[in-house]
Design a protein around this motif. Structure first.
Motif, short mmCIF file in Angstrom:
data_model
loop_
_atom_site.label_atom_id
_atom_site.label_comp_id
_atom_site.label_asym_id
_atom_site.label_seq_id
_atom_site.Cartn_x
_atom_site.Cartn_y
_atom_site.Cartn_z
N LYS A 15 -22.56 0.41 14.44
CA LYS A 15 -21.53 -0.40 15.55
C LYS A 15 -22.53 -0.25 17.67
O LYS A 15 -22.92 -2.10 17.84
CB LYS A 15 -20.24 0.64 15.96
CG LYS A 15 -19.76 0.02 17.41
CD LYS A 15 -17.97 0.85 17.45
CE LYS A 15 -18.32 2.63 17.41
NZ LYS A 15 -17.34 3.45 17.47
N PHE A 16 -23.05 0.59 17.20
CA PHE A 16 -24.72 0.49 18.30
C PHE A 16 -25.97 -0.26 17.76
O PHE A 16 -26.62 -1.03 18.70
CB PHE A 16 -24.55 1.71 18.42
CG PHE A 16 -23.89 2.13 19.25
CD1 PHE A 16 -23.78 2.17 20.54
CD2 PHE A 16 -22.95 3.74 18.92
CE1 PHE A 16 -22.53 2.75 20.81
CE2 PHE A 16 -21.86 4.28 19.31
CZ PHE A 16 -22.04 3.97 20.83
N SER A 17 -25.62 -0.30 16.52
CA SER A 17 -26.88 -1.64 16.00
C SER A 17 -27.08 -2.79 16.59
O SER A 17 -27.58 -3.53 16.71
CB SER A 17 -27.23 -1.22 14.96
OG SER A 17 -28.54 0.18 14.61
N CYS A 60 -30.78 8.85 21.70
CA CYS A 60 -31.22 8.25 23.07
C CYS A 60 -30.77 6.70 23.76
O CYS A 60 -31.12 5.85 24.05
CB CYS A 60 -32.95 8.00 23.17
SG CYS A 60 -33.19 7.25 21.64
N GLY A 61 -29.99 6.23 22.59
CA GLY A 61 -30.31 4.64 21.82
C GLY A 61 -31.23 3.67 22.34
O GLY A 61 -32.03 3.67 22.45
N GLY A 78 -37.63 10.25 22.89
CA GLY A 78 -35.79 9.92 23.29
C GLY A 78 -36.29 9.86 21.07
O GLY A 78 -36.81 8.78 20.77
N ILE A 79 -35.04 10.17 20.33
CA ILE A 79 -34.81 10.18 19.20
C ILE A 79 -33.33 9.91 18.97
O ILE A 79 -32.16 9.11 20.19
CB ILE A 79 -34.55 11.47 18.38
CG1 ILE A 79 -33.77 12.78 18.60
CG2 ILE A 79 -35.96 12.27 18.66
CD1 ILE A 79 -33.70 13.54 18.11
N ASP A 80 -33.42 9.23 18.11
CA ASP A 80 -31.94 8.17 18.19
C ASP A 80 -32.38 7.92 15.95
O ASP A 80 -32.84 7.88 15.51
CB ASP A 80 -31.58 7.00 18.10
CG ASP A 80 -30.25 6.94 18.62
OD1 ASP A 80 -29.43 6.62 17.62
OD2 ASP A 80 -29.77 6.94 20.01
N LEU A 81 -31.21 7.86 15.46
CA LEU A 81 -31.00 6.93 13.92
C LEU A 81 -30.49 5.94 14.02
O LEU A 81 -30.80 5.13 12.88
CB LEU A 81 -29.92 7.82 13.07
CG LEU A 81 -30.56 9.60 13.29
CD1 LEU A 81 -29.29 10.17 12.38
CD2 LEU A 81 -31.91 9.98 12.26
N LEU A 86 -33.45 1.65 18.25
CA LEU A 86 -34.64 2.39 19.50
C LEU A 86 -35.68 1.65 19.84
O LEU A 86 -36.98 1.39 20.09
CB LEU A 86 -35.45 3.26 18.13
CG LEU A 86 -34.68 4.56 17.87
CD1 LEU A 86 -35.12 5.52 16.57
CD2 LEU A 86 -34.55 5.60 19.12
N ARG A 87 -36.08 0.09 18.80
CA ARG A 87 -37.06 -0.63 18.89
C ARG A 87 -36.69 -1.74 20.58
O ARG A 87 -37.60 -1.66 20.40
CB ARG A 87 -36.83 -1.75 17.47
CG ARG A 87 -37.27 -1.98 15.83
CD ARG A 87 -36.94 -2.88 15.42
NE ARG A 87 -37.18 -1.95 13.97
CZ ARG A 87 -36.26 -2.30 13.04
NH1 ARG A 87 -35.92 -3.55 13.24
NH2 ARG A 87 -37.08 -1.87 11.83
N VAL A 88 -35.40 -1.48 20.70
CA VAL A 88 -34.92 -2.07 22.11
C VAL A 88 -35.93 -1.24 23.32
O VAL A 88 -36.37 -1.94 23.79
CB VAL A 88 -33.85 -2.13 22.17
CG1 VAL A 88 -33.48 -2.29 23.49
CG2 VAL A 88 -32.64 -3.15 21.59
N ALA A 89 -35.31 0.14 22.95
CA ALA A 89 -35.97 0.95 23.58
C ALA A 89 -37.66 0.42 23.87
O ALA A 89 -38.42 0.60 24.80
CB ALA A 89 -35.87 2.61 23.14
#
Length: 236
Positions: A15-17, A60-61, A78-81, A86-89
């Motif tokens: 959903k968030f990806s 972290c999104g 910042g960590i996320d799955l 993460l690439r956007v960050a």
């Protein structure tokens, strides 16, 4: 089976990806995060001055909070799955030349095994209501922070008012969030959260609520924890 799979909902990650490319658009589905971020940042910094400290941002999104903490002078991981988020960050950090921030695709449980007691503070904001086992996340956060260090948490209460405001209002009436962003049964009562914290060796230092006026589009912190709330805890 890895820990990353055990305590992450594939549907939530997808959903968030799917929305990742819109993360830094302040008028996108992530507008509420952009609007509440100054409140979150100043609340954290008022209790724990960020400058010169090593901070972990769990879930972290796209990096909205991570980026702002780094700009306050913290050294941030910042960590996320969610790979795309993460690439956007990472891309935003490069484009904005944000100092002292790095992003890693790893679960908080796995990082706790690798780097225990290595952070001055851990933030876990708007994330616990999206995982299968929030208590596991808090245990890992506690393990990652140094003795006496801080763990900052925000999530959503579970009651009829929060259902009305956070789901019906935010997702269906005001369209502040995409429909399906939240699942009511994953909301966490403050009493439940306090129990998770105690079991993880975290002592509650302060609690704040967050309120919203849809007419003025203004958010503010208050004593009302009936919908959104924030906890500041310290490792005992």
């Amino acid at each position: 089976m890895t820990e990353e799979i055990l305590n992450a909902d594939p549907g939530e990650l997808a959903k968030f990806s799917e929305l990742a490319h819109r993360w830094w658009d302040p008028e996108s589905e992530f507008r509420p995060l952009h609007e509440i971020n100054p409140l979150r940042l100043e609340w954290i910094n008022s209790q724990f001055p960020l400058k010169g400290r090593r901070v972990l941002d769990v879930g972290c999104g796209g990096g909205i909070l991570s980026d702002s903490m780094a700009r306050k002078g913290a050294e941030v991981v910042g960590i996320d799955l969610a790979t795309k988020a993460l690439r956007v960050a990472q891309l935003h950090a490069l484009e904005a030349a944000t100092p002292n921030v790095e992003y890693r695709e790893i679960s908080v449980e796995a990082l706790a095994q690798q780097e225990p007691a290595s952070f001055d503070a851990v933030t876990c904001m708007e994330m616990l209501e999206h995982v299968p086992d929030p208590a596991s996340v808090l245990r890992a956060c506690s393990r990652l922070v140094k003795p006496g260090g801080w763990v900052f948490i925000s999530t959503i209460n579970r009651n009829p008012k929060s259902f009305l405001f956070a789901i019906v209002g935010a997702e269906y009436v005001l369209n502040l969030l995409p429909r399906g962003t939240h699942e009511y049964m994953k909301f966490i009562k403050p009493s439940e959260m306090a129990g998770y914290c105690r079991a993880a060796g975290l002592e509650l230092a302060s609690t704040r609520g967050m309120e919203y006026n849809p007419v003025t589009r203004r958010y503010w912190l208050s004593a009302d924890t009936s919908v959104n709330y924030l906890l500041a805890t310290r490792k005992t």
